[in-house]
Design a protein around this motif. Sequence first.
Motif, short mmCIF file in Angstrom:
data_model
loop_
_atom_site.label_atom_id
_atom_site.label_comp_id
_atom_site.label_asym_id
_atom_site.label_seq_id
_atom_site.Cartn_x
_atom_site.Cartn_y
_atom_site.Cartn_z
N PHE A 73 0.83 -1.20 0.00
CA PHE A 73 0.00 0.00 0.00
C PHE A 73 0.86 1.25 0.00
CE2 PHE A 73 -2.44 -3.36 1.91
CZ PHE A 73 -3.66 -3.25 1.28
N SER A 74 0.27 2.33 -0.50
CA SER A 74 0.90 3.64 -0.50
C SER A 74 -0.19 4.67 -0.19
CB SER A 74 1.54 3.92 -1.86
OG SER A 74 2.21 5.15 -1.85
N ILE A 75 0.20 5.85 0.24
CA ILE A 75 -0.77 6.90 0.55
C ILE A 75 -0.68 7.96 -0.53
CG2 ILE A 75 -1.50 8.63 2.24
CD1 ILE A 75 0.04 6.92 4.36
N GLN A 76 -1.78 8.19 -1.23
CA GLN A 76 -1.83 9.21 -2.28
C GLN A 76 -2.45 10.46 -1.67
OE1 GLN A 76 -3.09 8.15 -6.31
NE2 GLN A 76 -4.60 9.78 -6.14
N ILE A 77 -1.70 11.59 -1.74
CA ILE A 77 -2.21 12.84 -1.14
C ILE A 77 -2.62 13.86 -2.19
CG2 ILE A 77 -0.95 12.55 1.01
CD1 ILE A 77 1.15 14.50 -0.07
N TYR A 78 -2.25 13.65 -3.45
CA TYR A 78 -2.62 14.60 -4.49
C TYR A 78 -2.76 13.89 -5.82
CZ TYR A 78 -2.38 18.43 -7.86
OH TYR A 78 -2.65 19.29 -8.90
N SER A 79 -3.76 14.30 -6.60
CA SER A 79 -3.92 13.85 -7.97
C SER A 79 -4.55 15.00 -8.75
CB SER A 79 -4.82 12.61 -8.04
OG SER A 79 -5.00 12.22 -9.38
N GLY A 80 -3.79 15.54 -9.68
CA GLY A 80 -4.29 16.67 -10.47
C GLY A 80 -3.36 16.95 -11.63
N ASN A 81 -3.68 18.01 -12.41
CA ASN A 81 -2.88 18.29 -13.61
C ASN A 81 -1.90 19.44 -13.41
OD1 ASN A 81 -4.71 20.31 -13.50
ND2 ASN A 81 -5.70 19.87 -15.48
N SER A 82 -1.67 19.90 -12.19
CA SER A 82 -0.74 20.98 -11.92
C SER A 82 0.54 20.43 -11.30
CB SER A 82 -1.37 22.01 -10.98
OG SER A 82 -0.41 22.96 -10.60
N ARG A 83 1.65 20.65 -12.02
CA ARG A 83 2.94 20.19 -11.53
C ARG A 83 3.38 21.00 -10.31
NH1 ARG A 83 8.39 19.43 -15.16
NH2 ARG A 83 9.67 18.63 -13.48
N ASP A 84 3.11 22.29 -10.31
CA ASP A 84 3.50 23.15 -9.18
C ASP A 84 2.77 22.74 -7.90
OD1 ASP A 84 5.22 24.56 -10.82
OD2 ASP A 84 3.69 26.05 -11.36
N GLN A 85 1.47 22.47 -8.02
CA GLN A 85 0.72 22.03 -6.84
C GLN A 85 1.24 20.68 -6.34
OE1 GLN A 85 -3.46 22.05 -7.87
NE2 GLN A 85 -3.79 23.85 -6.57
N ALA A 86 1.57 19.80 -7.24
CA ALA A 86 2.10 18.49 -6.86
C ALA A 86 3.41 18.64 -6.09
CB ALA A 86 2.31 17.61 -8.09
N ASN A 87 4.29 19.52 -6.56
CA ASN A 87 5.55 19.75 -5.86
C ASN A 87 5.32 20.41 -4.50
OD1 ASN A 87 7.29 18.57 -7.73
ND2 ASN A 87 7.35 20.43 -8.97
N GLY A 88 4.31 21.31 -4.41
CA GLY A 88 3.96 21.92 -3.13
C GLY A 88 3.46 20.88 -2.13
N TYR A 89 2.60 19.96 -2.58
CA TYR A 89 2.11 18.89 -1.71
C TYR A 89 3.27 17.99 -1.26
CZ TYR A 89 -2.94 19.56 -2.22
OH TYR A 89 -4.21 20.04 -2.14
N LYS A 90 4.19 17.75 -2.18
CA LYS A 90 5.34 16.91 -1.86
C LYS A 90 6.17 17.52 -0.75
CE LYS A 90 9.62 15.16 -3.85
NZ LYS A 90 10.48 15.14 -5.03
N SER A 91 6.45 18.81 -0.84
CA SER A 91 7.28 19.46 0.19
C SER A 91 6.55 19.53 1.53
CB SER A 91 7.72 20.85 -0.26
OG SER A 91 6.61 21.70 -0.43
N ARG A 92 5.22 19.76 1.51
CA ARG A 92 4.46 19.79 2.76
C ARG A 92 4.41 18.40 3.41
NH1 ARG A 92 -0.87 22.55 0.90
NH2 ARG A 92 -1.71 21.45 2.70
N ALA A 93 4.30 17.36 2.58
CA ALA A 93 4.28 16.00 3.11
C ALA A 93 5.64 15.63 3.70
CB ALA A 93 3.91 15.00 2.02
N TYR A 94 6.72 16.11 3.06
CA TYR A 94 8.06 15.83 3.58
C TYR A 94 8.26 16.50 4.93
CZ TYR A 94 13.05 15.00 3.71
OH TYR A 94 14.30 14.58 4.08
N ASP A 95 7.66 17.69 5.13
CA ASP A 95 7.76 18.37 6.42
C ASP A 95 7.02 17.60 7.51
OD1 ASP A 95 9.27 20.37 5.27
OD2 ASP A 95 7.58 21.73 4.97
N LEU A 96 5.90 16.96 7.15
CA LEU A 96 5.11 16.20 8.14
C LEU A 96 5.77 14.87 8.49
CD1 LEU A 96 1.47 16.78 6.87
CD2 LEU A 96 2.49 17.66 8.97
#
Length: 170
Positions: free
Chosen positions: A94-117
């Motif tokens: 299993f894996s946890i998906q936190i974002y699915s969309g067509n914006s690369r910038d938003q995906a990178n923002g979600y990635k950095s916020r998840a890394y902080d958590l």
Amino acid sequence: MALFPIITIATLLQFCAPSASKTISNSSYSEDLSIYRKEYKEDDITLDKDTKETPIEEVRITAPAPSHDIRVELDSITNIIVDTRKDVNYVDGFSIQIYSGNSRDQANGYKSRAYDLLENQRPRVIYDQPNYKVKVGEYYSKLEANKDYNTLKKTFSRAVLIPAKIQIDN
């Protein structure tokens, strides 16, 4: 007139109700079990400390050879299973998906916020045309993923636990 049968039934039911017994017994229970005890004679009991213990002879019992040994057949079946599984380089997990969309910038923002958590996990952005997906962690069971999932769910309301293939390192 209708009141009389109701009162009669209620009175009859009152007398049919079970009542609790309030008797208290002060007698104690006793039973003589001495007739069942084994009696020992003084000759049976040896209390001499001067007696030397005789060495116990070691008895070796050899097991008979098996007549219907299937070890060879089991080994060949095990080898067949191992050979067929050599090509498989992954395990279901299993894996946890936190974002699915067509914006690369938003995906990178979600990635950095998840890394902080979750500093012990590596969030990754996956481009599955035409969408970007951010996935966190690789877990072998839902129970293992539950702690990180609850942490991410507080920040990312759309976090979802999804089935994933986990790569096996040889």
